[in-house]
Design a protein around this motif. Sequence first.
Motif, short mmCIF file in Angstrom:
data_model
loop_
_atom_site.label_atom_id
_atom_site.label_comp_id
_atom_site.label_asym_id
_atom_site.label_seq_id
_atom_site.Cartn_x
_atom_site.Cartn_y
_atom_site.Cartn_z
N ARG A 6 0.78 -1.20 -0.04
CA ARG A 6 -0.01 0.03 0.03
C ARG A 6 0.73 1.14 0.10
O ARG A 6 0.37 2.15 -0.63
CB ARG A 6 -0.69 -0.03 1.29
N TYR B 130 2.27 1.58 -3.18
CA TYR B 130 1.13 2.18 -4.25
C TYR B 130 1.07 3.66 -4.06
O TYR B 130 1.02 4.40 -4.86
CB TYR B 130 -0.02 1.27 -3.98
N CYS B 131 0.99 4.01 -2.53
CA CYS B 131 0.67 5.15 -2.61
C CYS B 131 1.98 6.10 -2.85
O CYS B 131 1.87 7.48 -3.54
CB CYS B 131 0.64 5.49 -0.93
N GLU B 132 3.15 5.72 -2.89
CA GLU B 132 4.55 6.49 -3.19
C GLU B 132 4.21 6.76 -5.04
O GLU B 132 4.71 7.73 -5.37
CB GLU B 132 5.64 5.77 -2.80
N LYS C 283 1.64 6.84 -6.55
CA LYS C 283 0.36 7.58 -6.87
C LYS C 283 1.03 9.16 -6.63
O LYS C 283 0.58 10.05 -7.53
CB LYS C 283 -0.89 7.43 -6.21
#
Length: 140
Positions: free
Chosen positions: A123, A126-128, A130
């Motif tokens: 997660r 994924y956040c990095e 995004k």
Amino acid sequence: MDVREAILSGMKEIILPELNIIKEKQIRLEERINSVDQRLADINAHLVDQSRRIDETNKRIDSVRDEFVGIISETNRRIDETNNRIDSVRSELVGRLDSTNERLDRLYEVIVRRDEHRELENRVTYCERKLAELESKLAA
């Protein structure tokens, strides 16, 4: 004294044969009594022998009974020892099972944390990504 002799002679003729018969019967009775006495003595000797043999048999039975009591006592002692050993092994195994269960519980906690860690890692990654995409859009 003729009369006296005549009476005596008559009595002898009457009584003497009867006395002889009584004597013969008495002799026969004594022989039978002696025979019965001998048979009773033989039976008594036989009974004494049987009593002695019964006493010997009773001693042998007592000996065997004492031997069995000893064997049974020894067997019971061994059974008690075996039961004690089984109880100690059971206690040891229960302790080992408890220890193994604790280790499995800790392993499960570690595995679950790793899964949660990987999920969080994915997660964050994924956040990095995004965030990097958003930053590159803003910079453009």
